[in-house]
Design an enzyme around this catalytic site. Structure first.
Site, short mmCIF file in Angstrom:
data_model
loop_
_atom_site.label_atom_id
_atom_site.label_comp_id
_atom_site.label_asym_id
_atom_site.label_seq_id
_atom_site.Cartn_x
_atom_site.Cartn_y
_atom_site.Cartn_z
N CYS A 140 14.19 10.51 5.96
CA CYS A 140 14.06 10.17 7.38
C CYS A 140 15.41 10.17 8.08
CB CYS A 140 13.38 8.82 7.52
SG CYS A 140 14.16 7.58 6.49
N GLU A 187 11.01 16.24 14.25
CA GLU A 187 11.33 16.05 12.84
C GLU A 187 10.62 17.12 12.01
OE1 GLU A 187 9.62 12.61 10.70
OE2 GLU A 187 11.70 12.16 10.20
N LYS A 191 0.84 -1.20 0.00
CA LYS A 191 0.00 0.00 0.00
C LYS A 191 0.87 1.24 0.00
CE LYS A 191 -1.79 2.99 2.68
NZ LYS A 191 -1.85 4.16 1.79
N GLY A 244 -4.56 5.96 4.33
CA GLY A 244 -3.97 5.10 5.34
C GLY A 244 -4.94 4.71 6.43
N GLY A 274 -5.11 3.93 -1.45
CA GLY A 274 -6.18 4.59 -0.69
C GLY A 274 -5.66 5.15 0.60
N GLU A 309 9.72 1.42 10.50
CA GLU A 309 10.79 2.35 10.11
C GLU A 309 10.18 3.74 10.22
OE1 GLU A 309 13.81 1.43 9.35
OE2 GLU A 309 13.52 -0.71 9.08
N VAL A 354 -7.48 2.07 4.31
CA VAL A 354 -6.88 0.90 3.65
C VAL A 354 -5.72 0.35 4.49
CG1 VAL A 354 -5.83 0.07 1.51
CG2 VAL A 354 -7.56 1.86 1.43
N GLY A 355 -4.88 1.27 4.98
CA GLY A 355 -3.74 0.84 5.80
C GLY A 355 -4.23 0.17 7.07
#
Ligand code: NAD
Length: 487
Positions: free
Chosen positions: A294, A394, A185, A218, A216, A260, A221-222
């Site tokens: 990242c 971040e 995904k 997150g 789609g 990650e 769908v995630g």
């Protein structure tokens, strides 16, 4: 399949209409309840494509296809799996320009860099996976037991937008090498290259269902993939906030999770370092992909006595960055990937000013002449102290924070004073001294004296940068279970 409504040889003007999902080796209609998502070009703010939003029945179909493909794929001889990965690498090579163009439009990366990172790096990864798995010891004796490593099963691979092909391949290549099957995904911000990857897999002859692609949001769908009881493992790359949720949802079915996540990596410049090399290299390691990396070295820790010189060198290095159209050859700093991302980065810059950091160069306004596109000025702050947000959170934009330290021990403490632990750098005139400091950093990667990223080495984070490793043997082992057979 792809339909281009504007047929033209100029691929920077192609409209990408994707109206099918890749499920069980076929291009299938989505169930219709999810609608479509628009993909917006970073430099022009124009809609450049549309993808389906998978519904829950699509997620079920994708997982069922991966499940059905698993018994045969897991039993496929390793050599054959390696050959298919090599064939995918060859397929990717033939589509280098198309992929680089696509991702430059979605993410904003300057095209020449896209060729190297968004197409070249995944090619290397596929080659490494093919090579490594062919000689990997899947069985070992632990007398009187036989210890066998077996594929984990069905993997949900969920990825962000900043390096979409690299992140997809860092999961897919190694999961497939291990004998696992995958539902991929991609991010809604940069989903288009996942379709190209599926076409490449199809063209390489990957058996149906071994790789499936659903697109789609997150949170729909995630989340459905993470919660799915027929998914054995979630391999997630993205923000720490979403990673926390992924871990919590996955825990309900006690599935394996590899995360990650974000970073706030420190670049420790020691007092014997060649500043004229260390500072420009450090700026480059912060501004790569407009800071949307990242593992970006976003905190530069420097001896207090060298602060003024470092500031001048950093300002000079930042001034060499040319923001602009990712397809213009002179551009070295593209836009950020989305409006939301640009606004977040500009807000972080304003907050740093409000908290008393010294703006050396850059700032929250658009670069001159670039009112269209999600551009942010290359920005350097100095006088940053460890409690400021710019030193802790971040940013994911081209924003460097310079902090001064008074001793080597203090530098190490400052580097480790972070919720994150993804990457880091050390600069010294003495490689042994640099190595000793590198050993003290609580991070998953450290580069000494500007050493390059090594795609053969394991990648991943300590602390809230995640758990698990990608790439190399450790990356393969993520997707393996261990069985001890007593005899
Ligand atoms: P994000 O966390 O918003 O989204 C990442 C992916 O997760 C997307 O595909 C998204 O659709 C999906 N998602 C969102 N909510 C979900 C949910 N509830 N359940 C399951 N999936 C969900 O991250 P982003 O904004 O796309 O990417 C930027 C972040 O990714 C940064 O924090 C960056 O540091 C991190 N990142 C980490 C690495 C690494 O290897 N450590 C690499 C690249 C990016």
């Amino acid at each position: 399949m792809v339909t281009t409504t504007t047929a033209t040889t100029d691929t920077t003007a192609t409209f990408h209409e994707r109206d099918h999902l890749y499920l069980g080796g076929r291009w299938e209609d989505a169930d219709g309840r999810g609608g479509v998502s628009e993909v917006v070009e970073a430099a022009t703010e124009q809609v450049m494509g549309r993808v389906p939003q998978a519904g829950s029945s699509d997620v079920d179909r994708a997982v069922a296809a991966a499940r059905a493909a698993f018994p045969a794929w897991s039993q496929t001889p390793v050599g054959e799996r390696a050959e298919l990965l090599s064939a995918m690498g060859a397929g990717l090579a033939t589509r280098t320009d198309e992929i680089a163009t696509l991702v430059s439009r979605e993410v904003g990366t300057p095209k020449n860099l896209s060729v190297l990172i968004h197409a070249g790096l995944p090619m290397l990864t596929l080659a490494h996976a093919a090579e490594l798995v062919a000689s990997y010891p899947f069985e070992a004796e632990a007398f009187p037991s036989l210890v066998v490593r077996e594929p984990v099963g069905v993997v949900a691979a969920i990825i962000p937008w900043n390096y979409p092909v690299h992140q997809a391949v860092a999961k897919v290549a190694w999961a497939l090498a291990a004998g696992s099957t995958v539902v991929l995904k991609p991010s809604e911000v940069a989903p288009l290259s996942a379709f190209v990857l599926a076409e490449i897999a199809e063209g390489a002859g990957l058996p149906a269902g071994v790789l499936n692609v659903v697109t789609g949001p997150g949170r729909v769908v995630g989340d459905a993939l993470v919660a799915h009881t027929a998914v054995d493992m979630v391999s997630f790359t993205g923000s720490t906030n979403v990673g926390r949720r992924v871990g919590a949802v996955a825990a309900r079915s006690v599935k394996r999770v590899a995360l990650e996540l974000g970073g706030k990596s420190a670049n420790v410049i020691l007092d014997d370092a060649p500043l004229d090399q260390a500072v420009p290299d450090g700026v480059a390691k912060c501004f790569l992909n407009a800071g949307q990396t990242c593992s970006a070295l976003t905190r530069m820790l420097v001896p207090r006595a060298a602060l003024a010189e470092v500031e001048a060198l950093a300002a000079e290095a930042a001034a060499t960055y040319v923001p602009g159209d990712p397809f213009a050859p002179e551009t070295t700093l593209g836009p950020l990937a989305s409006l939301a991302q640009r606004d977040r980065v500009r807000a972080a810059i304003r907050r740093a000013v409000d908290e008393g950091a010294t703006l050396v160069t850059g700032g929250p306004s658009a670069p001159e002449g670039l009112s269209r596109g999600y551009f942010v000025r290359p920005t350097v702050f100095s006088g940053v102290t460890p409690e400021m947000a710019i030193a802790r959170k971040e940013v994911f934009g081209p924003v460097l924070a310079i902090l001064a330290y008074d001793s080597e021990d203090e530098a190490v403490d400052m580097a480790n004073d972070s919720d994150y632990g993804l990457s880091g750098g050390v600069w010294s005139g003495d490689p042994e001294r640099a190595l000793a400091v590198a050993r003290r950093l609580r991070t998953g990667q450290v580069e000494i004296n500007g050493a390059m990223f090594n795609p053969r080495a394991p990648f991943g984070g300590y602390k809230q940068s995640g758990n698990g490793r990608e790439l190399g043997a450790a990356g393969l082992e993520e997707f393996l279970e261990t069985k001890a057979i007593q005899r």
